[in-house]
Structure formats: structure tokens, C-alpha cells
Design a protein around this motif. Structure first.
Motif, PDB file in Angstrom:
ATOM      1  N   ALA A  23      -4.744   7.486   8.012  1.00  0.00           N
ATOM      2  CA  ALA A  23      -4.040   6.302   8.511  1.00  0.00           C
ATOM      3  C   ALA A  23      -3.526   5.462   7.356  1.00  0.00           C
ATOM      4  CB  ALA A  23      -4.962   5.474   9.395  1.00  0.00           C
ATOM      5  N   GLU A  24      -2.463   4.736   7.620  1.00  0.00           N
ATOM      6  CA  GLU A  24      -1.905   3.856   6.596  1.00  0.00           C
ATOM      7  C   GLU A  24      -2.921   2.789   6.229  1.00  0.00           C
ATOM      8  OE1 GLU A  24       2.075   2.521   7.263  1.00  0.00           O
ATOM      9  OE2 GLU A  24       2.624   4.382   8.245  1.00  0.00           O
ATOM     10  N   ASP A  25      -2.852   2.293   5.015  1.00  0.00           N
ATOM     11  CA  ASP A  25      -3.795   1.288   4.539  1.00  0.00           C
ATOM     12  C   ASP A  25      -3.875   0.110   5.497  1.00  0.00           C
ATOM     13  OD1 ASP A  25      -4.519   2.704   2.308  1.00  0.00           O
ATOM     14  OD2 ASP A  25      -3.085   1.729   0.979  1.00  0.00           O
ATOM     15  N   GLN A  27      -5.184   0.120   8.442  1.00  0.00           N
ATOM     16  CA  GLN A  27      -5.308   0.531   9.837  1.00  0.00           C
ATOM     17  C   GLN A  27      -6.479   1.479   9.983  1.00  0.00           C
ATOM     18  OE1 GLN A  27      -1.707   2.074  11.451  1.00  0.00           O
ATOM     19  NE2 GLN A  27      -0.465   0.357  10.778  1.00  0.00           N
ATOM     20  N   PRO A  32      -0.744   8.557  11.073  1.00  0.00           N
ATOM     21  CA  PRO A  32      -1.003   9.024   9.710  1.00  0.00           C
ATOM     22  C   PRO A  32       0.116   8.630   8.751  1.00  0.00           C
ATOM     23  CG  PRO A  32      -0.568  10.865  11.185  1.00  0.00           C
ATOM     24  CD  PRO A  32      -0.575   9.638  12.014  1.00  0.00           C
ATOM     25  N   ASP A  33      -0.262   8.358   7.539  1.00  0.00           N
ATOM     26  CA  ASP A  33       0.686   8.081   6.459  1.00  0.00           C
ATOM     27  C   ASP A  33       1.204   9.438   5.984  1.00  0.00           C
ATOM     28  OD1 ASP A  33       2.062   7.380   4.201  1.00  0.00           O
ATOM     29  OD2 ASP A  33       0.405   6.297   3.257  1.00  0.00           O
ATOM     30  N   ARG A  36       1.802  10.399   2.294  1.00  0.00           N
ATOM     31  CA  ARG A  36       0.526  10.586   1.578  1.00  0.00           C
ATOM     32  C   ARG A  36      -0.111  11.926   1.946  1.00  0.00           C
ATOM     33  NH1 ARG A  36      -4.964   8.800   2.867  1.00  0.00           N
ATOM     34  NH2 ARG A  36      -6.176   9.016   0.959  1.00  0.00           N
ATOM     35  N   GLY A  83      -8.481   4.281  -0.792  1.00  0.00           N
ATOM     36  CA  GLY A  83      -8.481   3.183   0.165  1.00  0.00           C
ATOM     37  C   GLY A  83      -9.882   2.666   0.398  1.00  0.00           C
TER      38      GLY A  83
END
Length: 143
Positions: A23-25, A27, A32-33, A36, A83
Motif C-alpha cells: 500500500a502507498e505510504d 495507508q 498497491p503502490d 514501487r 515505510g
């Protein structure tokens, strides 16, 4: 070319874990990011190629299941390493096992079935397949 996909990761380790780590930073369970995830899968695939390149033509095509598994193990660790998350001991062991297996393939103690080996020889050809540049002298020493 990545040897595994986001779906491969989800299939092996469950969608909940992968979505949480991808997941994006900021969240917890967001989408999904993908840049990345794709970058991590590409990096894992490049790591695999660095071990295989001395013995096999890379990138592999078709991709053996054992390579998809190794790519997923490496990528799983790397996804969780950043993260707000930290890789578990199981993830660390999985990556370590994948690298150890790749070292065995690179050393030649483990074979990779259904892959195209490259010629690995330290000797040179003893015959030539092209015509000589100069003709040999006749008995009188003339050309």
C-alpha cells in the motif's frame, strides 16, 4: 522483465499481507503502490539474473516455477522492508533460502531445468571453419 507479478505474490502469501506491505505510504489497506511493487519485482529479477547469467541465457523464457518462487521470496522481503513495516523472520529466511539456492545454481551444484544453458568452456576450438589467408609454399619455396 520481472519474473513474478503482484498476483504471484498474492497467490503465495495472501492478498492481505501483500496489499498491506504494498500500500502507498500512510495507508493501511489502500491500493498497491504499483510503481514501487514493479520496481521491487524488477530488482528481484535482476538479482536472479545476476546469479544465472554465467550459466544460462537471461532473461529466462519460459520462466520456470522455481524462478517465480525465488523472485516472490526476494520481493516479499523487500516489500516489507520499508515505510512502517519490518520483515518477519520467515520473510528473512525465505529471502536467504532463495539466495542460497541461486548460489547453488550459479556454482553448478543445482541445475535449472528447462532453461537454455550458455556454452561454458575454457578451451578454444582446435579447427578452423574458414579458409586460410595464405596458401602454403610449394616444394620449390614459391607461392
Amino acid at each position: 522483465m520481472a519474473y513474478a507479478t503482484l498476483d504471484d505474490l498474492k497467490l503465495r502469501y495472501g492478498a492481505t499481507e501483500i496489499v498491506r506491505n504494498a500500500a502507498e505510504d500512510g495507508q493501511v489497506d489502500g491500493p498497491p503502490d504499483m510503481p514501487r511493487v514493479e520496481g521491487i519485482l524488477d530488482a528481484a529479477s535482476a538479482t536472479i539474473d545476476s546469479y544465472l547469467a554465467r550459466r544460462y541465457a537471461t532473461p529466462l523464457s519460459p520462466v520456470p516455477t522455481v524462478i517465480v518462487d525465488a523472485c516472490c521470496k526476494i520481493a516479499r522481503y523487500d516489500l516489507a522492508n520499508g515505510g512502517q513495516s519490518t520483515p518477519s523472520e520467515q520473510m528473512r529466511d525465505g529471502k536467504r533460502d532463495a539466495i542460497k539456492w541461486l548460489e547453488g545454481v550459479a556454482a553448478g551444484t543445482t541445475a535449472l531445468l528447462d532453461a537454455n544453458p550458455i556454452a561454458t568452456s575454457s578451451s578454444f576450438a582446435k579447427t578452423a571453419d574458414r579458409p586460410a589467408l595464405f596458401e602454403p609454399r610449394d616444394r620449390a619455396g614459391l607461392y
